[in-house]
Design a protein around this motif. Sequence first.
Motif, short mmCIF file in Angstrom:
data_model
loop_
_atom_site.label_atom_id
_atom_site.label_comp_id
_atom_site.label_asym_id
_atom_site.label_seq_id
_atom_site.Cartn_x
_atom_site.Cartn_y
_atom_site.Cartn_z
N ARG A 58 0.85 -1.19 0.00
CA ARG A 58 0.00 0.00 0.00
C ARG A 58 0.88 1.24 0.00
NH1 ARG A 58 -0.50 -2.99 4.63
NH2 ARG A 58 0.29 -2.03 6.54
N ALA A 59 0.80 2.00 -1.06
CA ALA A 59 1.52 3.27 -1.16
C ALA A 59 0.63 4.38 -0.60
CB ALA A 59 1.87 3.56 -2.61
N GLY A 60 1.26 5.48 -0.21
CA GLY A 60 0.51 6.54 0.43
C GLY A 60 -0.64 7.06 -0.40
N ALA A 61 -0.41 7.32 -1.69
CA ALA A 61 -1.45 7.85 -2.56
C ALA A 61 -2.58 6.84 -2.74
CB ALA A 61 -0.87 8.23 -3.92
N MET A 62 -2.25 5.57 -2.84
CA MET A 62 -3.28 4.55 -3.03
C MET A 62 -4.06 4.31 -1.75
SD MET A 62 -3.63 3.93 -6.09
CE MET A 62 -4.95 2.77 -5.76
N VAL A 63 -3.46 4.54 -0.58
CA VAL A 63 -4.23 4.46 0.66
C VAL A 63 -5.35 5.48 0.64
CG1 VAL A 63 -4.15 4.90 3.15
CG2 VAL A 63 -2.40 3.48 2.08
N LEU A 64 -5.04 6.70 0.21
CA LEU A 64 -6.06 7.74 0.11
C LEU A 64 -7.12 7.35 -0.92
CD1 LEU A 64 -3.84 10.97 0.19
CD2 LEU A 64 -5.28 10.06 2.03
N ALA A 65 -6.68 6.83 -2.07
CA ALA A 65 -7.63 6.45 -3.12
C ALA A 65 -8.52 5.30 -2.67
CB ALA A 65 -6.87 6.07 -4.39
N ASP A 66 -7.92 4.31 -1.99
CA ASP A 66 -8.70 3.16 -1.52
C ASP A 66 -9.71 3.58 -0.45
OD1 ASP A 66 -7.32 1.56 -3.26
OD2 ASP A 66 -6.00 0.69 -1.74
N GLY A 67 -9.29 4.45 0.45
CA GLY A 67 -10.21 4.95 1.46
C GLY A 67 -11.35 5.73 0.83
N ALA A 68 -11.02 6.55 -0.18
CA ALA A 68 -12.04 7.33 -0.88
C ALA A 68 -13.00 6.42 -1.65
CB ALA A 68 -11.38 8.32 -1.84
N LEU A 69 -12.48 5.34 -2.22
CA LEU A 69 -13.33 4.41 -2.96
C LEU A 69 -14.35 3.75 -2.03
CD1 LEU A 69 -14.12 2.82 -5.46
CD2 LEU A 69 -12.23 1.24 -5.00
N ALA A 70 -13.90 3.29 -0.88
CA ALA A 70 -14.81 2.64 0.07
C ALA A 70 -15.85 3.63 0.59
CB ALA A 70 -14.02 2.05 1.23
N ALA A 71 -15.40 4.85 0.94
CA ALA A 71 -16.35 5.86 1.42
C ALA A 71 -17.33 6.27 0.33
CB ALA A 71 -15.58 7.08 1.93
N GLY A 72 -16.82 6.42 -0.90
CA GLY A 72 -17.69 6.79 -2.01
C GLY A 72 -18.75 5.74 -2.30
N CYS A 73 -18.35 4.47 -2.22
CA CYS A 73 -19.32 3.38 -2.44
C CYS A 73 -20.37 3.35 -1.33
CB CYS A 73 -18.58 2.05 -2.53
SG CYS A 73 -17.65 1.80 -4.06
N ALA A 74 -19.95 3.63 -0.10
CA ALA A 74 -20.90 3.68 1.01
C ALA A 74 -21.95 4.76 0.76
CB ALA A 74 -20.16 3.94 2.32
N ASN A 75 -21.50 5.92 0.31
CA ASN A 75 -22.42 7.02 0.04
C ASN A 75 -23.29 6.74 -1.18
OD1 ASN A 75 -23.34 9.85 0.45
ND2 ASN A 75 -22.38 10.15 -1.55
#
Length: 283
Positions: free
Chosen positions: A128-145
């Motif tokens: 897990r790279a720093g930028a992809m951690v942000l992208a992965d977190g955003a993907l999960a949050a975006g799917c929840a919304n």
Amino acid sequence: MTSSAPGAAQPSRAARILQGLRLELRRTNFSGRSVSLAEGALVVATVSSLGLRSSGRLDAGLLAGVGVLGLADDLLEPRQRRAGRAISKGLRGHLGALRTGRLTTGAAKALGIPLLTLAGAAAAPGPRAGAMVLADGALAAGCANLANLLDLRPGRALKVVLPAAVALSALTPGEDTRARSGRVLAVAALVPAALALPADLREHGMLGDSGANVLGAAVGTAAARALPVPARLTLLGVVVALTLASEKVSFSAVIDSTPALRAMDLLGRRSSPVTTGDDGRTP
């Protein structure tokens, strides 16, 4: 004034609490039928329990946290409406209220869910790279919304969650720890979604924010762990685009005006007149 007959059995405190909870979870849906948010609460419990098989207590706890934030919104917003308080709608409305110093339950979700999914992305197994951690977190949050935005008609959100969960659980590549974790989370969404679908379509229950948010978060996290980077970034772009579009366009209007989408939306549902319910979800 009436009084109970002498010797009549009085309900126990536990029975009164249970009855009060049952009433608190009742809602009138878009067609005027009485449904229960207990469906959503059960989905949260099932997803969280199955999530224990992923990365132990961490994923389960984070998913439970997402569900609790959704349940708080489900329970507190109607009380605020009955009290005559202004209710903010949409991401823009909740963030606007936050700028004025008023923390809505929707704003608490808008802040809390990304923090939880970001923590899950940071603690995920595998590279897990720093930028992809942000992208992965955003993907999960975006799917929840996004799942929550779709949950305006019986079965609608579930008809999106289920195919995604099936694909992720069946097509997860590799046997590394990260891939296995993604597969487990896909199954954690698939099982309760499949169990909830009949009651949801028959309008006996509804996901509410709690059930929709946790199912979306589970699928989004599964995708973040199962898919290669290009696919994850593409999916994130789609989710962001749909979320932004929802601030301007009604998903229900688009679905109703598109024959193929309308047919899929109506599949399995009861025929009923369209009215506006009191659950705060606009048609």
